[in-house]
Design an enzyme around this catalytic site. Sequence first.
Site, short mmCIF file in Angstrom:
data_model
loop_
_atom_site.label_atom_id
_atom_site.label_comp_id
_atom_site.label_asym_id
_atom_site.label_seq_id
_atom_site.Cartn_x
_atom_site.Cartn_y
_atom_site.Cartn_z
N LYS A 123 -82.85 -36.80 19.10
CA LYS A 123 -81.91 -37.43 18.17
C LYS A 123 -81.31 -36.43 17.20
CE LYS A 123 -84.92 -40.52 16.73
NZ LYS A 123 -86.01 -40.46 17.73
N THR A 124 -82.16 -35.63 16.58
CA THR A 124 -81.66 -34.70 15.57
C THR A 124 -80.70 -33.69 16.18
OG1 THR A 124 -83.64 -34.93 14.21
CG2 THR A 124 -82.36 -32.93 13.91
N GLU A 167 -78.58 -40.49 12.89
CA GLU A 167 -79.74 -40.78 13.72
C GLU A 167 -80.13 -42.25 13.56
OE1 GLU A 167 -83.14 -38.21 13.83
OE2 GLU A 167 -81.99 -36.56 12.98
#
Length: 473
Positions: A123-124, A167
């Site tokens: 995600k990051t 996110e």
Amino acid sequence: MAPAGTASDTLDRPHFIGIGGAGMSGVAKVLAMRGARVSGSDTKDSPIVGALCELGATVHIGHSAENLAADATSVVVSSAIRDDNLELVTARERGIPVVHRSDALAALMDGSRPIAVAGTHGKTTTTSMLAVSLRTLGLDPSYVIGGDLDAPGSSALHGEGEIFVAEADESDRSFHKYAPEVAIILNVELDHHANYASMEEIYESYQTFVGRVRPGGALVISADHPGARELTARVGGRDGLRVLTYGEDAGADVRVLAIEPHGLTSEVTVRLAESLGGAELTFTVSVPGRHYALNAVAALTAGAALDVPAAELAPALASYTGVKRRLQLKGVAAGVQVIDSYAHHPTEIAADLEAIRGGAGEGRVLVVFQPHLFSRTQELGTEMGQALALADASVVLDIYPAREDPVPGVTSALIIDAAARHGADVTAEHDRNAVPELIAGMAKPGDLVLTMGAGDVTDLGPEILARLQSPEN
């Protein structure tokens, strides 16, 4: 939420408990940039706290009822804040609204074109890739990322453009609060065992998230990952939802034709479906590893879903050069590279070790691994040990508890024993302070040392470098 540039009444004078955390600090930063009078507290000072103070935030070190200003309009918390926190107790006694971080972030995204990035891993990185590449194209997006791009406080920005990238955290189901125009789902695996008892619960949670996509919006999802394919089958028939798949599968809408590693970068070739223009594109990903290349393709697909020309976005993705703790080079000493990794799930551990192997050349890959959470170690300790067998040698620390209390019988030995069973060269080390000396005795010129885990193992990188540079080494 009021229009961009202002804050609503509830978030006009917010107080953040744990304001220095990766997720909390990003929301606080955007609010401060929109004109809110932000305050907060954290257990310790940090560069992130300093960056918030430079934006005008008032930050107290340590938690105390006195930290909560008389005119605070809300108290913002994350799932990591315990109910007996003094500031939280005081807020409830005074009738101050308590707002979860996810609700604050959802309010920030109101009025924009949100892209919400979900998945067990990546995600990051994917959020960062989108933020950097869209800024490179001059689209000036707002974004909130769970890590710093290049400097403390760079995890978030209020931009003047219409796109907001964030996110979407599945760990506590808080991603159900968002209503994105584009949802990205990178992968779907069982994790966060304190909140999910089965894969069926995971699927149901992701289905709820997909159900929040705005009418006419898009779901960008992996065509390769088994869990993602199962989820696609469950949600693919929803009216008003455009599903765009990406990956190496022959039927993917954005099909990966080749990923060619070049040291610590990769060259990626994709072919877009006719519905997306049908072009074949080759572009550079400036971080190593197949999983990072696929994250970039997910970002490319999401941009295409928002009508950002893929031929422009593809080269812009090369401007992303990494985020802190995601295979971040901390330095080189005595011919030894020291790299930091946030990987803490077995899939992430294996992916980062495979990615970094090319950067080690003929040298060895040495890992300092700190397990994160008792619940995760209890459920996945065997798989963690198996993944560590990909390293040439590993040092395993005690479990980093974070928000959890100890679980009887759950220790790092679960990982160490599993690693040994899979033929790994693994050493237990209970004294964190002994690690720099231990690694200095193991490492040779040409080796690569990887500090790995979601806890404070990241702080060991500079200490290892200092020990390697010392005259006695």
